[in-house]
Motif scaffolding. Sequence first.
Motif, mmCIF file in Angstrom:
data_model
loop_
_atom_site.group_PDB
_atom_site.id
_atom_site.type_symbol
_atom_site.label_atom_id
_atom_site.label_comp_id
_atom_site.label_asym_id
_atom_site.label_seq_id
_atom_site.Cartn_x
_atom_site.Cartn_y
_atom_site.Cartn_z
ATOM 1 N N GLY A 154 0.818 -1.207 0.000
ATOM 2 C CA GLY A 154 0.000 0.000 0.000
ATOM 3 C C GLY A 154 0.851 1.254 0.000
ATOM 4 O O GLY A 154 2.082 1.209 -0.047
ATOM 5 N N LYS A 155 0.187 2.406 0.036
ATOM 6 C CA LYS A 155 0.894 3.679 0.139
ATOM 7 C C LYS A 155 1.752 3.675 1.410
ATOM 8 O O LYS A 155 1.310 3.130 2.421
ATOM 9 C CB LYS A 155 -0.119 4.828 0.190
ATOM 10 C CG LYS A 155 -1.094 4.847 -0.994
ATOM 11 C CD LYS A 155 -2.211 5.853 -0.760
ATOM 12 C CE LYS A 155 -3.288 5.742 -1.835
ATOM 13 N NZ LYS A 155 -4.404 6.670 -1.615
ATOM 14 N N PRO A 156 2.970 4.185 1.343
ATOM 15 C CA PRO A 156 3.559 5.097 0.360
ATOM 16 C C PRO A 156 4.182 4.440 -0.878
ATOM 17 O O PRO A 156 4.764 5.149 -1.695
ATOM 18 C CB PRO A 156 4.638 5.818 1.173
ATOM 19 C CG PRO A 156 5.092 4.798 2.147
ATOM 20 C CD PRO A 156 3.843 4.033 2.526
ATOM 21 N N ALA A 157 4.108 3.130 -1.024
ATOM 22 C CA ALA A 157 4.571 2.505 -2.265
ATOM 23 C C ALA A 157 3.697 2.997 -3.424
ATOM 24 O O ALA A 157 2.538 3.347 -3.223
ATOM 25 C CB ALA A 157 4.497 0.988 -2.143
ATOM 26 N N ASN A 183 1.716 9.874 3.340
ATOM 27 C CA ASN A 183 1.899 8.593 2.660
ATOM 28 C C ASN A 183 1.348 8.631 1.247
ATOM 29 O O ASN A 183 1.936 8.073 0.316
ATOM 30 C CB ASN A 183 1.209 7.475 3.449
ATOM 31 C CG ASN A 183 2.032 6.994 4.620
ATOM 32 O OD1 ASN A 183 3.245 7.134 4.642
ATOM 33 N ND2 ASN A 183 1.370 6.426 5.617
ATOM 34 N N GLY A 184 0.201 9.279 1.069
ATOM 35 C CA GLY A 184 -0.392 9.384 -0.251
ATOM 36 C C GLY A 184 0.442 10.212 -1.205
ATOM 37 O O GLY A 184 0.619 9.846 -2.378
ATOM 38 N N LEU A 185 0.972 11.333 -0.732
ATOM 39 C CA LEU A 185 1.820 12.169 -1.576
ATOM 40 C C LEU A 185 3.102 11.426 -1.962
ATOM 41 O O LEU A 185 3.562 11.525 -3.110
ATOM 42 C CB LEU A 185 2.159 13.474 -0.858
ATOM 43 C CG LEU A 185 0.992 14.444 -0.661
ATOM 44 C CD1 LEU A 185 1.396 15.596 0.249
ATOM 45 C CD2 LEU A 185 0.491 14.977 -2.005
ATOM 46 N N ARG A 186 3.667 10.689 -1.034
ATOM 47 C CA ARG A 186 4.859 9.895 -1.358
ATOM 48 C C ARG A 186 4.538 8.856 -2.425
ATOM 49 O O ARG A 186 5.341 8.590 -3.319
ATOM 50 C CB ARG A 186 5.399 9.219 -0.093
ATOM 51 C CG ARG A 186 5.944 10.190 0.946
ATOM 52 C CD ARG A 186 6.586 9.455 2.124
ATOM 53 N NE ARG A 186 6.932 10.380 3.192
ATOM 54 C CZ ARG A 186 6.251 10.501 4.335
ATOM 55 N NH1 ARG A 186 5.192 9.741 4.559
ATOM 56 N NH2 ARG A 186 6.626 11.378 5.240
ATOM 57 N N SER A 187 3.370 8.257 -2.321
ATOM 58 C CA SER A 187 2.942 7.261 -3.298
ATOM 59 C C SER A 187 2.820 7.876 -4.688
ATOM 60 O O SER A 187 3.288 7.299 -5.690
ATOM 61 C CB SER A 187 1.608 6.660 -2.860
ATOM 62 O OG SER A 187 1.142 5.706 -3.782
ATOM 63 N N LEU A 188 2.208 9.053 -4.774
ATOM 64 C CA LEU A 188 2.055 9.723 -6.060
ATOM 65 C C LEU A 188 3.395 10.049 -6.695
ATOM 66 O O LEU A 188 3.600 9.806 -7.890
ATOM 67 C CB LEU A 188 1.252 11.022 -5.877
ATOM 68 C CG LEU A 188 -0.252 10.893 -5.687
ATOM 69 C CD1 LEU A 188 -0.853 12.246 -5.305
ATOM 70 C CD2 LEU A 188 -0.911 10.367 -6.957
ATOM 71 N N ALA A 194 1.898 13.882 -11.101
ATOM 72 C CA ALA A 194 1.718 15.186 -10.464
ATOM 73 C C ALA A 194 0.875 14.985 -9.217
ATOM 74 O O ALA A 194 0.020 14.093 -9.163
ATOM 75 C CB ALA A 194 1.031 16.150 -11.414
ATOM 76 N N ALA A 195 1.109 15.820 -8.207
ATOM 77 C CA ALA A 195 0.429 15.631 -6.925
ATOM 78 C C ALA A 195 -0.154 16.939 -6.416
ATOM 79 O O ALA A 195 0.539 17.959 -6.342
ATOM 80 C CB ALA A 195 1.407 15.076 -5.889
ATOM 81 N N ILE A 196 -1.440 16.886 -6.065
ATOM 82 C CA ILE A 196 -2.104 18.016 -5.413
ATOM 83 C C ILE A 196 -2.388 17.606 -3.971
ATOM 84 O O ILE A 196 -3.031 16.580 -3.727
ATOM 85 C CB ILE A 196 -3.405 18.396 -6.124
ATOM 86 C CG1 ILE A 196 -3.104 18.928 -7.527
ATOM 87 C CG2 ILE A 196 -4.179 19.446 -5.303
ATOM 88 C CD1 ILE A 196 -4.338 19.294 -8.332
ATOM 89 N N ALA A 197 -1.907 18.390 -3.035
ATOM 90 C CA ALA A 197 -2.169 18.137 -1.617
ATOM 91 C C ALA A 197 -3.478 18.818 -1.228
ATOM 92 O O ALA A 197 -3.665 20.004 -1.485
ATOM 93 C CB ALA A 197 -1.031 18.674 -0.759
ATOM 94 N N ALA A 198 -4.373 18.028 -0.620
ATOM 95 C CA ALA A 198 -5.652 18.556 -0.150
ATOM 96 C C ALA A 198 -5.864 18.099 1.286
ATOM 97 O O ALA A 198 -6.749 17.295 1.574
ATOM 98 C CB ALA A 198 -6.786 18.070 -1.054
#
Length: 240
Positions: A154-157, A183-188, A194-198
């Motif tokens: 799973g994330k962060p993978a 963890n989600g941003l690392r996964s992206l 591209a990654a948007i932090a929300a």
Amino acid sequence: MNALTGTTNPSPLQAVVFDMDGVLIDTEIVWQRVREDFAQSIGARWTLEDQESTMGTNTAAWSRIMVERLQLRERNGMDEAAVAHEIVGRMLARYQHHLPLRAGAVAAVRMAARSHVVALATGSPAELAHHVLQASGLAPLMQAVVCGDDVEHGKPAPDIYLLALSRLGIAPHAAVGIEDSANGLRSLKAAGMAAIAAPSPDYPLSAQALALADLRIDTMEELTPELLQQAHAHSTGTAR
């Protein structure tokens, strides 16, 4: 090929992939309270630090964390499968009582779907993810749905995002993801997207985590077609 520079033009933005917990639904606090209540019922304590360690992870990972941190084998003989069944059941009951959609989330998905392929990549188990999509009316819009139990890591993978894009037939550099957790941003970023932090107001991100994002929004109501393009351009190095 760009005739002036001799470089290849980057792929246009084709896909927007949404996380679920903390992005579409404001459930990180629900997960925390369910785990706190469970821990209290066995005479243990679940902390904010414990909760943050599970954010974005799949069932295999968070159930292992719970077994270790709450010493479940020693306390009551529970293994990962047993605690996962218990917690998922409690979460589904909460969702059926009230689905805490994040303000602007449904509109954001509908906006993105008007010009891009949209998908869901969530660490939650399929039982919860499909309930949320059906209850929110978003199921028909999702061209791919990947849940935490669909991947070994799973994330962060990056596995969960790579599988979603594989099912869409779209390359990572042509996609943007929306995430609320570190963890989600690392996964992206590990997936090459591209990654948007929300981030959820209840779980602010550290400066180190925010540095991974190409763009940050404070509410889902802020998400616009222009911001999607801006995040993609920043990630591909074509921002002006």
